[in-house]
Design a protein around this motif. Structure first.
Motif, PDB file in Angstrom:
ATOM      1  N   ASN A 273      -6.411 -29.003   8.697  1.00 11.26           N
ATOM      2  CA  ASN A 273      -6.182 -29.651   9.848  1.00 11.26           C
ATOM      3  C   ASN A 273      -4.478 -30.683   8.919  1.00 11.26           C
ATOM      4  N   ASN A 274      -4.680 -30.458   7.397  1.00  8.03           N
ATOM      5  CA  ASN A 274      -4.583 -31.589   6.525  1.00  8.03           C
ATOM      6  C   ASN A 274      -2.868 -30.193   5.781  1.00  8.03           C
ATOM      7  N   MET A 275      -2.769 -29.274   6.998  1.00  8.32           N
ATOM      8  CA  MET A 275      -2.026 -27.751   5.634  1.00  8.32           C
ATOM      9  C   MET A 275      -0.582 -28.242   6.261  1.00  8.32           C
ATOM     10  N   GLU A 276       0.482 -28.331   5.314  1.00 13.53           N
ATOM     11  CA  GLU A 276       1.618 -28.329   5.307  1.00 13.53           C
ATOM     12  C   GLU A 276       2.311 -26.751   5.124  1.00 13.53           C
ATOM     13  N   PHE A 277       2.864 -25.776   6.052  1.00 12.48           N
ATOM     14  CA  PHE A 277       3.368 -24.643   5.727  1.00 12.48           C
ATOM     15  C   PHE A 277       5.251 -24.188   5.403  1.00 12.48           C
ATOM     16  N   SER A 278       5.197 -25.624   5.612  1.00 12.64           N
ATOM     17  CA  SER A 278       7.323 -25.643   5.617  1.00 12.64           C
ATOM     18  C   SER A 278       6.865 -24.679   3.529  1.00 12.64           C
ATOM     19  N   ASN A 279       8.451 -23.641   3.988  1.00  6.75           N
ATOM     20  CA  ASN A 279       8.396 -23.100   3.380  1.00  6.75           C
ATOM     21  C   ASN A 279       7.300 -22.438   1.778  1.00  6.75           C
ATOM     22  N   THR A 280       7.241 -21.750   2.815  1.00 10.07           N
ATOM     23  CA  THR A 280       5.423 -20.703   2.483  1.00 10.07           C
ATOM     24  C   THR A 280       6.199 -19.619   3.259  1.00 10.07           C
ATOM     25  N   TYR A 281       5.018 -19.319   2.802  1.00 10.17           N
ATOM     26  CA  TYR A 281       5.320 -17.355   3.653  1.00 10.17           C
ATOM     27  C   TYR A 281       4.016 -17.439   4.589  1.00 10.17           C
ATOM     28  N   VAL A 282       3.121 -18.212   4.470  1.00  8.60           N
ATOM     29  CA  VAL A 282       1.907 -18.779   5.259  1.00  8.60           C
ATOM     30  C   VAL A 282       2.379 -18.969   7.074  1.00  8.60           C
ATOM     31  N   GLU A 283       1.775 -17.738   7.559  1.00  7.03           N
ATOM     32  CA  GLU A 283       1.901 -17.590   9.303  1.00  7.03           C
ATOM     33  C   GLU A 283       0.715 -18.425  10.050  1.00  7.03           C
ATOM     34  N   LYS A 284       0.365 -18.176   9.302  1.00  9.58           N
ATOM     35  CA  LYS A 284      -1.615 -18.734   9.845  1.00  9.58           C
ATOM     36  C   LYS A 284      -2.767 -19.062   9.093  1.00  9.58           C
ATOM     37  N   VAL A 285      -3.405 -19.513   9.373  1.00  6.97           N
ATOM     38  CA  VAL A 285      -4.837 -19.708   8.567  1.00  6.97           C
ATOM     39  C   VAL A 285      -6.090 -19.420   9.718  1.00  6.97           C
ATOM     40  N   GLU A 286      -7.270 -19.113   9.205  1.00  2.87           N
ATOM     41  CA  GLU A 286      -8.428 -19.049   9.450  1.00  2.87           C
ATOM     42  C   GLU A 286      -9.265 -19.701   9.152  1.00  2.87           C
ATOM     43  N   ILE A 287     -10.422 -20.390   9.369  1.00  7.95           N
ATOM     44  CA  ILE A 287     -11.689 -20.403   9.011  1.00  7.95           C
ATOM     45  C   ILE A 287     -12.702 -19.337   9.533  1.00  7.95           C
ATOM     46  N   ALA A 288     -13.232 -18.937   8.115  1.00  6.14           N
ATOM     47  CA  ALA A 288     -14.056 -18.091   9.352  1.00  6.14           C
ATOM     48  C   ALA A 288     -15.279 -17.023   7.452  1.00  6.14           C
ATOM     49  N   GLY A 289     -16.806 -17.061   8.525  1.00 10.39           N
ATOM     50  CA  GLY A 289     -17.667 -16.705   7.331  1.00 10.39           C
ATOM     51  C   GLY A 289     -18.333 -18.429   6.964  1.00 10.39           C
TER      52      GLY A 289
ATOM     53  N   GLY B 279     -17.264 -20.016   5.471  1.00 11.13           N
ATOM     54  CA  GLY B 279     -16.436 -21.339   5.118  1.00 11.13           C
ATOM     55  C   GLY B 279     -15.371 -21.364   4.621  1.00 11.13           C
ATOM     56  N   PHE B 280     -14.658 -19.636   4.292  1.00 15.65           N
ATOM     57  CA  PHE B 280     -13.364 -19.257   3.951  1.00 15.65           C
ATOM     58  C   PHE B 280     -11.960 -19.967   4.439  1.00 15.65           C
ATOM     59  N   ILE B 281     -11.208 -20.015   4.070  1.00 12.43           N
ATOM     60  CA  ILE B 281     -10.031 -19.864   4.745  1.00 12.43           C
ATOM     61  C   ILE B 281      -8.955 -18.884   4.184  1.00 12.43           C
ATOM     62  N   ASN B 282      -8.713 -17.743   5.315  1.00 13.28           N
ATOM     63  CA  ASN B 282      -7.654 -16.917   4.918  1.00 13.28           C
ATOM     64  C   ASN B 282      -6.459 -17.265   5.335  1.00 13.28           C
ATOM     65  N   PHE B 283      -5.797 -17.029   4.752  1.00  7.99           N
ATOM     66  CA  PHE B 283      -4.052 -17.241   4.888  1.00  7.99           C
ATOM     67  C   PHE B 283      -3.618 -15.529   5.487  1.00  7.99           C
ATOM     68  N   TYR B 284      -2.703 -15.674   6.872  1.00 13.03           N
ATOM     69  CA  TYR B 284      -2.200 -14.611   7.035  1.00 13.03           C
ATOM     70  C   TYR B 284      -0.680 -14.637   7.418  1.00 13.03           C
ATOM     71  N   LEU B 285       0.067 -13.647   6.197  1.00  9.89           N
ATOM     72  CA  LEU B 285       1.525 -14.005   5.856  1.00  9.89           C
ATOM     73  C   LEU B 285       2.007 -13.421   6.560  1.00  9.89           C
ATOM     74  N   ASN B 286       3.627 -13.554   7.559  1.00 12.22           N
ATOM     75  CA  ASN B 286       4.458 -13.285   7.666  1.00 12.22           C
ATOM     76  C   ASN B 286       4.907 -11.975   6.749  1.00 12.22           C
ATOM     77  N   ASN B 287       5.302 -10.600   6.847  1.00 10.80           N
ATOM     78  CA  ASN B 287       6.286 -10.073   6.024  1.00 10.80           C
ATOM     79  C   ASN B 287       7.376 -10.343   4.781  1.00 10.80           C
ATOM     80  N   ASN B 288       7.826 -11.422   5.046  1.00  5.42           N
ATOM     81  CA  ASN B 288       8.412 -11.660   4.388  1.00  5.42           C
ATOM     82  C   ASN B 288       7.969 -11.482   2.879  1.00  5.42           C
TER      83      ASN B 288
END
Length: 565
Positions: free
Chosen positions: A76-92, A94-103
């Motif tokens: 909830n406190n994350m900022e993604f400006s100037n990164t490749y990160v497109e979205k984030v999910e919490i799974a299992g 307590g893993f935080i999974n990062f989904y990147l755009n293809n850039n």
RNA sequence: CUGCCCGUAGCUCAGCUGGAUAGAGCAACGGACUUCUAAUCCGUAGGUCGGGCGUUCGAAUCGCUUCGGGCAGGCCA
């Protein structure tokens, strides 16, 4: 400068996580705690995103909260400006999974195109001087399979470290002094006298070198110089014969290794340590420091002072130095005279007993023993027709490096010796190595390269050449097979880094196999020629980049990248 | 006896500074060429991670132990 996209992304995620945590702490949503390291890894399962971190589980103890709850707060406190990160999910758990755009993949494609031959070069070494000492075969006979594996492995370790930004010296330690040269002389002398005075004139020493190459040397010597040594004193005779045969052996070793694609910067003579006085200096130093003791007429190095279980003889009771003393002097030369920051020795696993005493010796020299790394490699078993092969088909003698190169060629030899981690035994299937089919990994990789070259040739003949990256819409590369291939290509600098850190070039043969596989899949799923121009150009770029990467890896391994097969 | 390395699919091996459903190649089986090299691709099947105990939220991975294989333990190198 962006040299390693994967590393860049890991840094981005590291930053994102750290600032999110400190923000949460400031808002008192989380108790304050120290993050040592944000471990970012690539999940095995694609559905788990491109990268993930387990930070929430690791910190659960300090934060005294459930991992999933921590993860939620952090996210909830994350900022993604100037990164490749497109979205984030919490799974299992307590893993935080990062989904990147293809850039990031398109950016790495740009890197490949920009750097071409230099793609993959990184700079974790910062120009530090490192020596890789390997093969160092006994010059009293031909190169054997252990030398062959050590040669391929050592040369590739050196190449990997060069790519990783180290200033690398490849060195061969020529054991042209000491006991085995004495035995060499005795063996030569015996064969010499047998040739001139008959088989039974002298008895061949039990512990001499029995190989036919000794006899061949002496046949040649007699042809060239006749019987002039028959009547001179034994020690003079032995010296003359060694002076005749040893340089020939060393030349032969050099030539054999050259054909194998292994070229040394320095051939360091053990004898030179005696001649220059360095051996004596080393001995004096050890005595002065009180690291020696006398016992039973011999002089010992007190390795027990440095944690070893027992001491080692360095001067025999007849006053002759042992190999170990020469080796201490040799390492003094490496570290203190020639100022290497890091020294890597390759040794057959049967010499593992040498490692700990050598580390003690290095410490005695006042050098941090961590600066010495010994890579032990296990022995090689050759197989032919499903059975262990010991003898050369042609000569009927033990299989030498020359025989191996004749039978399977340099490409296969270099590839196969680097398919397994050095600590594992290696079974070398001679039949497989020459097979021209998909069972043979060397051909699988080379075929991918040749296939690409063939495609490029055909298009070239129709007036289509590889376009400038800026004139191409790389976003058109979005099919599964295209993305997979891009992913593999982007991984190369990271592979170099890992290979350098683990001193394990075998991961590069696996990597290049992966690249080839991803390419072959792409090839079967996507066409280049005949597609509409924009797409064709984008794919052409991808294909050309694949060629660059395969060629770079193969060059590092000293394996040909054929344009036609 | 002591020390080091290895034990993961039928075979050869990845994964090992602990993470989510243990991966690949080959072999086996079933498919794909009128189009850029079928030396290729797609799919199916295949596992008590040698055994046991422990450490913990979680073990192929770490510790102890045991079994099996390899290698060392020279005033050889």
């Amino acid at each position: 400068m962006m040299t390693n996209i994967v590393e860049t992304i890991k840094k981005q995620i590291d930053n994102v996580v750290r600032s999110a945590v400190s923000k949460a702490v400031k808002k008192e949503e989380l108790p304050s705690f120290e993050i040592e390291e944000v471990t970012v890894e690539t999940p095995k399962e694609k559905t788990h995103g491109d990268f993930s971190t387990n930070i929430a589980m690791q910190t659960a103890k300090f934060a005294k909260k459930a991992p999933r709850q921590i993860a939620e707060t952090v996210v909830n406190n994350m900022e993604f400006s100037n990164t490749y990160v497109e979205k984030v999910e919490i799974a299992g758990p307590g893993f935080i999974n990062f989904y990147l755009n293809n850039n990031w993949l398109y950016d790495s494609l740009k890197e490949v195109q920009k750097k071409r031959k230099e793609y993959g070069r990184i700079n974790i070494g910062s120009g530090r001087k490192v020596m890789v000492e390997f093969v160092s075969a006994n010059p009293t006979g031909p190169l054997h399979m252990g030398n062959a594996r050590g040669g391929a492995l050592g040369d590739c370790i050196a190449s990997v470290l060069e790519k990783a930004g180290y200033d690398v010296t490849r060195e061969f330690y020529v054991n042209d002094a000491g006991n085995q040269i004495g035995k060499f002389g005795i063996s030569l002398e015996a064969r010499y006298l047998q040739l001139l005075k008959g088989e039974n004139a002298v008895e061949f020493p039990e512990d001499g070198y029995h190989g036919d190459d000794i006899i061949d040397h002496m046949k040649n010597y007699v042809k060239e110089h006749g019987d002039k040594l028959v009547d001179v004193g034994s020690s003079e005779r032995q010296k003359a014969l060694v002076d005749y045969a040893l340089p020939k052996n060393i030349e032969r070793i050099k030539k054999g290794l050259q054909e194998y694609g292994v070229n040394f910067d320095v051939w360091f003579s053990e004898q030179s340590l005696y001649d220059s006085g360095e051996l004596k200096e080393t001995l004096d130093y050890l005595k002065e420091k009180g690291y020696t003791k006398e016992d039973k007429g011999a002089l010992w190095f007190k390795s027990s002072l440095f944690g070893a279980e027992k001491d080692e003889v360095i001067l025999r009771n007849n006053g002759v130095p042992t190999y170990f003393l020469a080796d201490i002097a040799y390492h003094r030369s490496k570290f203190l005279k020639r100022k290497f920051d890091w020294v890597i020795n390759l040794l057959g696993a049967d010499h593992h007993g040498h490692v700990s005493r050598m580390k003690c010796a290095v410490e005695a020299l006042g050098v941090n023993p961590d600066k010495l790394d010994v890579v032990l490699f296990q022995l090689v078993r050759l197989y032919r027709n499903g059975e262990i092969a010991r003898m050369s088909k042609r000569t009927g003698k033990a299989i030498s490096l020359t025989d191996l190169l004749e039978e399977v060629g340099r490409d296969a030899a270099r590839f196969f010796f680097n398919t397994k981690a050095s600590g594992n035994h290696l079974d070398f299937d001679l039949d497989l190595a020459v097979k021209k089919s998909n069972e043979n990994p060397v051909f699988y990789v080379q075929y991918a390269h040749a296939r690409i070259c063939s495609m490029l040739r055909l298009l070239e003949s129709e007036g289509v050449s590889v376009p400038e990256i800026n004139s191409v819409d790389v976003h058109l590369l979005d099919k599964e097979e295209e993305i997979e291939l891009l992913r593999k290509l982007s991984q190369y600098p990271e592979e170099i880094k890992l290979a350098a850190q683990t001193l394990e070039p075998s991961r590069l043969t696996r990597y290049v196999l992966d690249v080839a596989a991803a390419f072959h899949s792409f090839y079967n799923a996507c066409r280049v020629k005949g597609e509409r121009e924009e797409l064709m150009k984008a794919r052409l770029l991808l294909v050309d980049s694949t060629k660059v990467v395969i060629a770079n890896v193969l060059e590092l391994l000293s394996i040909n990248a054929p344009e036609k097969m």
